[in-house]
Design an enzyme around this catalytic site. Structure first.
Site, PDB file in Angstrom:
ATOM      1  N   SER A 141       0.836  -1.192   0.000  1.00  0.00           N
ATOM      2  CA  SER A 141       0.000   0.000   0.000  1.00  0.00           C
ATOM      3  C   SER A 141       0.875   1.249   0.000  1.00  0.00           C
ATOM      4  O   SER A 141       1.665   1.444  -0.927  1.00  0.00           O
ATOM      5  CB  SER A 141      -0.968  -0.031   1.200  1.00  0.00           C
ATOM      6  OG  SER A 141      -1.966   0.963   1.059  1.00  0.00           O
ATOM      7  N   GLU A 245      -2.042  -2.381  -7.886  1.00  0.00           N
ATOM      8  CA  GLU A 245      -3.239  -2.663  -7.094  1.00  0.00           C
ATOM      9  C   GLU A 245      -3.712  -1.352  -6.498  1.00  0.00           C
ATOM     10  O   GLU A 245      -2.981  -0.368  -6.484  1.00  0.00           O
ATOM     11  CB  GLU A 245      -2.933  -3.681  -5.988  1.00  0.00           C
ATOM     12  CG  GLU A 245      -1.878  -3.246  -4.972  1.00  0.00           C
ATOM     13  CD  GLU A 245      -2.408  -2.381  -3.842  1.00  0.00           C
ATOM     14  OE1 GLU A 245      -3.615  -2.487  -3.518  1.00  0.00           O
ATOM     15  OE2 GLU A 245      -1.628  -1.603  -3.283  1.00  0.00           O
ATOM     16  N   HIS A 315      -5.147  -5.105  -1.452  1.00  0.00           N
ATOM     17  CA  HIS A 315      -5.819  -4.982  -0.167  1.00  0.00           C
ATOM     18  C   HIS A 315      -6.828  -6.110  -0.002  1.00  0.00           C
ATOM     19  O   HIS A 315      -8.046  -5.914   0.006  1.00  0.00           O
ATOM     20  CB  HIS A 315      -6.508  -3.618  -0.065  1.00  0.00           C
ATOM     21  CG  HIS A 315      -5.543  -2.477   0.068  1.00  0.00           C
ATOM     22  ND1 HIS A 315      -4.714  -2.076  -0.959  1.00  0.00           N
ATOM     23  CD2 HIS A 315      -5.279  -1.650   1.113  1.00  0.00           C
ATOM     24  CE1 HIS A 315      -3.983  -1.047  -0.549  1.00  0.00           C
ATOM     25  NE2 HIS A 315      -4.303  -0.780   0.690  1.00  0.00           N
TER      26      HIS A 315
END
Length: 346
Positions: A141, A245, A315
């Site tokens: 992330s 992502e 995630h």
């Protein structure tokens, strides 16, 4: 064209060069640097480079996880700090990372969580110290900012995967064991379970453009990656396999970020493309929004390179541990990629 027009045109071209994919937009390629291997009984460090945790119990859980994996644990001096939404000041958070890279006893650095704020640290990191002490860095992330900068500045292979305070279910623990302890040349292929469905639905990969490609992996979180566009902290994309992502982004924002990668020349340089999960990125009710499928068709299909979507990256509860900088071969028809070379020293 008169002199004034020529000067004006030349100045405009120079100003736009970084956005058009000139070398100034990305760091010059560096030789790949492998981290030292990790073994049970080693000392690992927990640091907080981004947001503070919501509950300090998460820090306790992160430490217990590392101990359960067989490590001695050292914590950053400020890993439990808070300044606004951040886990301390920029200087404190960067200082913890620099200190743990410099500490010869520490063999790996695990980020407690993502969130926001890691990009603020990039000018404060000591890349000479990092280069001189290559070791495992794990997180995902917002940690994408660290992966990108460290790889761009030092060539060090880092690892996009679970954070300390995240879920350490059987799948993630197995990934950790195979990557770090067994040091497998991993094949990353989704685990597909039909459950009570006639045909499997969950964890399916979808081919965008078929074929195979080889190259080093770059990427991570789409939002964080595009946020460092135009800076010296973005690695060179030439000949790379780009994996991406994201989470909780409206499709129009996803489209805008892909447009940024296209306009800066990054997409035109890659050899292959793997899209993980864009969790909670649905267009919502009714009409008026592009779908994620349409966005990928618009930006990725015209590249005519091997590409697929749906990889277990992002995630999600079960996620691959992906070596940023690792050399892989991807197979877009099979929806998989595999390591071609070791990613540790020795």
């Amino acid at each position: 064209m008169d002199r004034r027009q020529f000067i004006g045109s030349a100045a405009l071209a120079a100003a736009l060069m970084p956005l058009a994919g000139g070398r100034g937009a990305m760091a010059a390629p560096r030789g790949r640097l492998l981290p030292v291997a990790l073994n049970k009984g080693d000392t690992v460090a927990l640091v907080s480079p981004s947001s503070a945790v919501h509950d300090t119990f998460d820090l306790q859980l992160a430490q217990e996880v590392m101990e359960a994996l067989g490590f001695e644990v050292r914590t950053g001096a400020h890993y439990a700090a808070r300044r606004g939404h951040l886990a301390g000041t920029d200087a404190e958070r960067a200082g913890d990372i620099n200190a743990m890279f410099a500490d010869k006893a520490v063999k790996a650095i695990i980020c407690t969580r993502g969130g926001s704020g890691a990009a603020r640290l990039l000018p404060l990191l000591d890349y000479d110290v990092i280069r001189a002490n290559p070791k495992v860095l794990l997180g995902y992330s917002d940690v994408t900012a660290l992966h990108s900068a460290i790889h761009a500045k030092t060539g060090l292979v880092t690892f996009h995967g679970p954070i300390g305070a995240g879920s350490w279910n059987r799948f993630n623990v197995d990934q950790f064991r195979r990557v770090f302890f067994d040091r497998e040349l991993m094949e990353y292929r989704n685990v597909v379970d039909a459950g009570d469905e006639l045909v499997p639905r969950k964890n399916r990969t979808i081919t965008i453009t078929g074929g195979k490609a080889r190259g080093e992996l770059v990427g991570g979180n789409l939002t964080v990656l595009t946020a460092v566009a135009g800076s010296p902290y973005l690695p060179d994309f030439t000949g790379k396999i780009l994996f991406l992502e994201d989470v909780s982004e409206a499709p129009y924002r996803v489209d805008r970020m892909f447009s940024t990668l296209k306009l800066m020349g990054a997409l035109d340089r890659i050899a292959g493309f793997v899209f993980g999960e864009c969790t909670d990125c649905d267009p919502g009710e009714g009409y008026g929004s592009l779908t994620l499928e349409q966005i990928l068709d618009d930006h990725i299909k015209p590249l005519n390179i091997p590409a697929y979507r749906g990889a277990m990256i992002g995630h999600i509860r079960q996620q691959f541990i992906v070596p940023v900088g690792g050399r892989v071969e991807m197979d877009a028809d099979a929806g998989s990629f595999r390591l071609l070379e070791p990613v540790f020293q020795g």
